[in-house]
Scaffold this active site. Structure first.
Site, mmCIF file in Angstrom:
data_model
loop_
_atom_site.group_PDB
_atom_site.id
_atom_site.type_symbol
_atom_site.label_atom_id
_atom_site.label_comp_id
_atom_site.label_asym_id
_atom_site.label_seq_id
_atom_site.Cartn_x
_atom_site.Cartn_y
_atom_site.Cartn_z
ATOM 1 N N LYS A 22 -31.188 26.051 15.100
ATOM 2 C CA LYS A 22 -32.190 25.152 14.507
ATOM 3 C C LYS A 22 -31.772 24.712 13.107
ATOM 4 O O LYS A 22 -31.815 23.533 12.767
ATOM 5 C CB LYS A 22 -33.543 25.879 14.424
ATOM 6 C CG LYS A 22 -34.562 25.179 13.524
ATOM 7 C CD LYS A 22 -35.849 25.949 13.392
ATOM 8 C CE LYS A 22 -35.841 27.037 12.346
ATOM 9 N NZ LYS A 22 -36.194 26.632 10.982
ATOM 10 N N ASN A 23 -31.368 25.676 12.280
ATOM 11 C CA ASN A 23 -31.100 25.329 10.887
ATOM 12 C C ASN A 23 -29.768 24.606 10.690
ATOM 13 O O ASN A 23 -29.466 24.134 9.595
ATOM 14 C CB ASN A 23 -31.169 26.589 10.008
ATOM 15 C CG ASN A 23 -32.599 27.077 9.874
ATOM 16 O OD1 ASN A 23 -33.545 26.370 10.241
ATOM 17 N ND2 ASN A 23 -32.783 28.289 9.360
ATOM 18 N N ARG A 91 -40.788 21.357 6.533
ATOM 19 C CA ARG A 91 -40.071 21.485 5.288
ATOM 20 C C ARG A 91 -38.609 21.071 5.400
ATOM 21 O O ARG A 91 -38.043 20.461 4.500
ATOM 22 C CB ARG A 91 -40.150 22.935 4.797
ATOM 23 C CG ARG A 91 -39.849 22.982 3.325
ATOM 24 C CD ARG A 91 -39.478 24.289 2.782
ATOM 25 N NE ARG A 91 -38.216 24.139 2.063
ATOM 26 C CZ ARG A 91 -38.107 23.759 0.824
ATOM 27 N NH1 ARG A 91 -39.154 23.498 0.113
ATOM 28 N NH2 ARG A 91 -36.920 23.634 0.263
ATOM 29 N N CYS A 115 -45.490 27.072 1.161
ATOM 30 C CA CYS A 115 -45.749 27.429 2.547
ATOM 31 C C CYS A 115 -45.994 28.925 2.564
ATOM 32 O O CYS A 115 -45.937 29.562 1.513
ATOM 33 C CB CYS A 115 -44.581 27.039 3.443
ATOM 34 S SG CYS A 115 -43.106 27.970 3.123
ATOM 35 N N ARG A 120 -41.369 27.422 -2.548
ATOM 36 C CA ARG A 120 -40.347 26.520 -2.011
ATOM 37 C C ARG A 120 -40.164 25.201 -2.772
ATOM 38 O O ARG A 120 -40.391 24.112 -2.238
ATOM 39 C CB ARG A 120 -40.599 26.272 -0.528
ATOM 40 C CG ARG A 120 -40.907 27.557 0.185
ATOM 41 C CD ARG A 120 -40.497 27.674 1.581
ATOM 42 N NE ARG A 120 -39.156 27.354 1.960
ATOM 43 C CZ ARG A 120 -38.788 27.271 3.236
ATOM 44 N NH1 ARG A 120 -39.665 27.457 4.170
ATOM 45 N NH2 ARG A 120 -37.551 27.001 3.548
ATOM 46 N N ASP A 307 -34.033 35.607 7.078
ATOM 47 C CA ASP A 307 -34.615 35.182 8.358
ATOM 48 C C ASP A 307 -34.594 36.283 9.421
ATOM 49 O O ASP A 307 -35.145 36.096 10.507
ATOM 50 C CB ASP A 307 -33.874 33.939 8.885
ATOM 51 C CG ASP A 307 -34.165 32.705 8.040
ATOM 52 O OD1 ASP A 307 -35.138 32.727 7.264
ATOM 53 O OD2 ASP A 307 -33.408 31.722 8.151
ATOM 54 N N ARG A 399 -41.431 26.551 17.059
ATOM 55 C CA ARG A 399 -40.667 25.750 16.100
ATOM 56 C C ARG A 399 -39.215 26.197 16.080
ATOM 57 O O ARG A 399 -38.329 25.405 15.773
ATOM 58 C CB ARG A 399 -41.240 25.937 14.681
ATOM 59 C CG ARG A 399 -42.505 25.184 14.415
ATOM 60 C CD ARG A 399 -42.867 25.347 12.949
ATOM 61 N NE ARG A 399 -41.657 25.333 12.147
ATOM 62 C CZ ARG A 399 -41.385 26.181 11.154
ATOM 63 N NH1 ARG A 399 -42.264 27.079 10.795
ATOM 64 N NH2 ARG A 399 -40.262 26.108 10.483
HETATM 65 N N1 EPU Z 1 -35.115 27.264 -4.340
HETATM 66 C C1 EPU Z 1 -35.393 26.802 -5.618
HETATM 67 N N2 EPU Z 1 -35.211 25.463 -5.871
HETATM 68 C C2 EPU Z 1 -34.764 24.591 -4.928
HETATM 69 C C3 EPU Z 1 -34.487 25.067 -3.642
HETATM 70 C C4 EPU Z 1 -34.660 26.424 -3.373
HETATM 71 O O1 EPU Z 1 -35.794 27.554 -6.479
HETATM 72 O O2 EPU Z 1 -34.616 23.410 -5.234
HETATM 73 C C5 EPU Z 1 -35.309 28.687 -4.050
HETATM 74 C C6 EPU Z 1 -36.287 28.917 -2.896
HETATM 75 O O3 EPU Z 1 -37.626 28.914 -3.339
HETATM 76 C C7 EPU Z 1 -35.832 30.256 -2.375
HETATM 77 C C8 EPU Z 1 -34.323 30.210 -2.564
HETATM 78 O O4 EPU Z 1 -34.086 29.198 -3.565
HETATM 79 O O5 EPU Z 1 -36.353 31.279 -3.171
HETATM 80 C C9 EPU Z 1 -33.529 29.880 -1.327
HETATM 81 O O6 EPU Z 1 -34.079 28.739 -0.679
HETATM 82 P P1 EPU Z 1 -33.187 27.708 0.125
HETATM 83 O O7 EPU Z 1 -33.232 26.385 -0.543
HETATM 84 O O8 EPU Z 1 -31.838 28.290 0.411
HETATM 85 O O9 EPU Z 1 -34.015 27.598 1.491
HETATM 86 P P2 EPU Z 1 -34.077 26.314 2.395
HETATM 87 O O10 EPU Z 1 -32.770 25.635 2.354
HETATM 88 O O11 EPU Z 1 -35.284 25.538 2.096
HETATM 89 C C10 EPU Z 1 -33.163 27.357 4.611
HETATM 90 C C11 EPU Z 1 -33.695 27.627 5.983
HETATM 91 C C12 EPU Z 1 -34.679 28.781 5.929
HETATM 92 C C13 EPU Z 1 -33.973 30.016 5.350
HETATM 93 C C14 EPU Z 1 -33.389 29.669 3.961
HETATM 94 C C15 EPU Z 1 -32.600 30.812 3.356
HETATM 95 C C16 EPU Z 1 -33.651 25.467 7.090
HETATM 96 C C17 EPU Z 1 -34.417 24.352 7.720
HETATM 97 N N3 EPU Z 1 -34.357 26.437 6.510
HETATM 98 O O12 EPU Z 1 -34.287 26.966 3.827
HETATM 99 O O13 EPU Z 1 -35.043 29.050 7.269
HETATM 100 O O14 EPU Z 1 -34.873 31.083 5.241
HETATM 101 O O15 EPU Z 1 -32.530 28.521 4.079
HETATM 102 O O16 EPU Z 1 -31.558 31.177 4.185
HETATM 103 O O17 EPU Z 1 -32.440 25.488 7.133
HETATM 104 C C18 EPU Z 1 -36.369 29.917 9.006
HETATM 105 O O18 EPU Z 1 -35.516 29.472 9.792
HETATM 106 O O19 EPU Z 1 -37.297 30.687 9.352
HETATM 107 C C19 EPU Z 1 -36.288 29.509 7.599
HETATM 108 C C20 EPU Z 1 -37.311 29.639 6.748
#
Ligand code: EPU
Length: 421
Positions: A22-23, A91, A115, A120, A307, A399
Site C-alpha cells: 500500500k505505502n 492522508r 489523525c 502528522r 507500522d 484500507r
Molecule cells: N513529520 C513532521 N513533519 C512533516 C512530516 C512528518 O514532523 O512534514 C513527523 C511525523 O509527525 C512523524 C514522523 O515525522 O512523527 C514520521 O512521519 P512520516 O512523514 O515518515 O510519515 P508519513 O510519510 O506520513 C508513512 C506511511 C505511514 C508510516 C510512516 C512511518 C504512507 C501512506 N504512510 O507516513 O503508514 O507509519 O510513513 O513509516 O506511506 C500505515 O501504513 O499504517 C501508516 C500510518
C-alpha cells in the site's frame, strides 16, 4: 460499516501470499501525474486507499482503470485542483502535491489535520518545496504551493522524529522536472522510497542514492510513460508472521522480501520464535516456539517499524515475562492498548512506552478498531483469544490489508465478515 467476527483459539496453518505494498503504490500512483503518457502499475493491492487515490487522480483529470491487480493511469491533461473531500479523507494523498507542482507550477490540497496516531504535520514537505523555489500559502485549511520554475537545491529533510517518508517521496517527485540538481539529506531510507525511485527512473528520471540518507535528483525536461511492479507489502508479511507466532501456528509467507523486514525477524528471533528465512519467503514455526519477551523501540527503516508495533504488542501479551515497547515515530500510537485490555491483556503505559506483562489468557469481546495497524493487532488478539471477538469498524483494516478475512480463512482461521445492513 462492516465488522469481523473471529472465533479464537485456532492455530494458523498453511501458506499465504503477500499483496503489493500500500505505502509503495500510493506515491507511485501520484508519480504518474508527472507525465502526459500512460503508465501501468502491476501488483497494486485492491484496497480502499488505492481506490481513493484512483478517485483523486480522476478528479484531477487522469484516466484511471483498475483491472485485477493492475492499474493503468493516463494523466494526459490534468488540472491543479482535485476533489477535496477525497483528498481530505486520505492522508497519503499529500504526495500528489510534489508531482502537480512540478508539472503545473501550482498545486493545492486540503491541509491534512491530525489523525488518531498523532498530529502528522507536513512542514517538512513544504520546507522541501520552498527550497526548490516554491511559495507556500496556507488559507482556510488549504495549502497552495506555487512556482514559475523549480530549481534544484540542497535540502535537509530530517525532522524532530527523524526523516519523513512521504516528504522524501514528495520532494523526489517535485525535483525530477526541476532545473539542475537536488540533494536531499536525511532522506527516508524505506523500501517504498526505493520502489518509487525505481518507477521514476523507469519514467526517465535521473535519481541516485535512494535507500540511503542522501538522494540526488538531476532534473530532466520531461518524463515518459512506464510500467512497474510494486514491491510486496512488508507490513502485511510481518503481520502474518506475528499472527502465526501468536497462534502458535506454522505458516509459510510467500512472495515477500525478507530483507525488508530484517528488524522484525531479528526481534521475533529474540523472542524465540522459530523461523526459516529465505529471500522471498518466511516459514514461521510457531508450534515449536515458546514466546519470550522483547524490548523494542520503533525507528525509521532499517529499525523496527512503527507500522508493526501494535501487532508485536499483541504477541507480547502471550510471552513468558515482561516486555517493553517504546513508540518513537508517532506520539499517540497506542490506541490498541485500551482494546487489548478489554480482551484481558495486562499493559501499562508510561509516556511513549508500553509495559506488557505476558502470559495472560485473552478472552473474546467486542472491540473497536481505531486505525489500520491497531486493527491488525486486534485481529491477531481475536485469533488468540478464547471465544468470539467482534471487531467493529473494520473500515480501517480494509484500507490496508487486501482480503485479510479470506487470507486468514485460508490459513484455518474462523473469520466472518458481517456486512452492515
Ligand atoms: N513529520 C513532521 N513533519 C512533516 C512530516 C512528518 O514532523 O512534514 C513527523 C511525523 O509527525 C512523524 C514522523 O515525522 O512523527 C514520521 O512521519 P512520516 O512523514 O515518515 O510519515 P508519513 O510519510 O506520513 C508513512 C506511511 C505511514 C508510516 C510512516 C512511518 C504512507 C501512506 N504512510 O507516513 O503508514 O507509519 O510513513 O513509516 O506511506 C500505515 O501504513 O499504517 C501508516 C500510518
Amino acid at each position: 460499516m462492516d465488522s469481523l467476527m473471529i472465533e479464537g483459539g485456532r492455530s494458523l496453518q498453511g501458506e499465504v501470499e503477500v499483496s503489493g505494498a500500500k505505502n509503495a503504490v500510493l506515491p507511485i500512483m501520484a508519480a504518474t501525474l508527472l507525465t502526459e503518457e500512460p503508465c501501468l502499475i502491476r501488483r497494486a493491492p485492491q484496497l480502499r486507499d488505492v481506490r481513493f487515490m484512483g478517485g483523486i487522480l480522476e478528479s484531477l483529470g487522469a484516466k484511471v482503470e483498475f483491472s485485477g491487480d493492475s492499474v493503468s493511469i493516463h494523466a494526459g491533461k490534468i488540472r491543479g485542483r482535485g476533489n477535496y473531500d477525497l483528498i481530505r479523507k486520505m492522508r497519503g494523498s499529500v504526495c500528489i502535491l510534489g508531482p502537480i507542482l512540478s508539472r503545473m507550477g501550482e498545486a493545492e490540497v486540503a491541509l491534512p489535520g491530525g489523525c488518531v496516531i498523532g498530529t502528522r504535520p507536513i512542514d517538512l514537505h513544504l520546507k522541501g518545496m520552498q527550497a526548490l523555489g516554491a511559495s507556500i500559502q496556507i488559507q482556510e485549511g488549504y495549502v497552495r504551493v506555487r512556482a514559475d520554475r523549480l530549481v534544484g537545491n540542497q535540502v535537509f529533510l530530517g525532522g524532530r522524529m527523524g526523516p519523513t517518508v512521504l516528504g522524501t517521496a514528495n520532494l523526489m517527485m517535485a525535483a525530477t522536472l526541476a532545473e539542475g540538481e537536488t540533494i536531499i539529506d536525511s532522506a527516508a531510507c524505506e523500501p517504498e522510497i526505493v520502489d518509487l525511485a525505481k518507477f521514476l527512473t523507469a519514467m526517465g528520471a535521473d535519481i541516485t542514492g535512494a535507500g540511503s540518507p542522501t538522494v540526488t535528483i538531476r532534473g530532466v525536461p520531461a518524463l515518459h510513460g512506464a510500467e512497474h511492479e510494486v514491491i510486496p507489502d512488508r507490513i502485511e508479511a510481518a503481520t502474518f508472521a506475528i499472527a502465526a507466532a501468536a497462534t502458535r501456528g506454522d505458516v509459510r509467507i510467500n512472495r515477500m522480501k525478507c530483507e525488508h523486514i530484517r528488524a522484525i525477524i531479528d526481534k521475533l528471533r529474540e523472542a524465540n520464535v522459530q523461523m526459516s528465512v529465505e529471500d522471498d519467503s518466511l516459514l514461521v514455526r510457531g508450534s515449536e516456539s515458546v514466546c519470550g519477551t522483547v524490548d523494542v523501540t520503533t525507528q525509521p527503516f532499517a529499525g523496527y517499524p512503527t507500522d508493526a508495533q501494535a501487532q508485536l504488542m499483541t504477541l507480547m501479551t502471550q510471552a513468558d515475562g515482561i516486555s517493553v515497547i517504546t513508540e518513537r515515530i508517532f506520539e499517540a500510537r497506542f490506541m490498541h492498548v485500551s482494546e487489548l485490555l478489554r480482551l484481558g491483556a495486562d499493559i501499562s503505559i508510561e509516556g511513549t512506552t508500553a509495559i506488557i506483562k505476558g502470559g495472560q489468557t485473552l478472552s473474546g469481546a467486542p472491540v473497536m478498531a481505531s486505525d489500520l495497524r491497531a486493527s491488525a493487532a486486534l485481529v491477531i488478539a481475536g485469533m488468540v483469544a478464547e471465544g468470539q471477538t467482534l471487531i467493529n469498524r473494520i473500515y480501517h483494516l480494509d484500507r490496508g490489508y487486501e482480503k485479510i478475512d479470506e487470507k486468514l480463512e485460508q490459513l484455518g482461521g474462523r473469520v466472518t465478515r458481517l456486512h452492515e445492513t
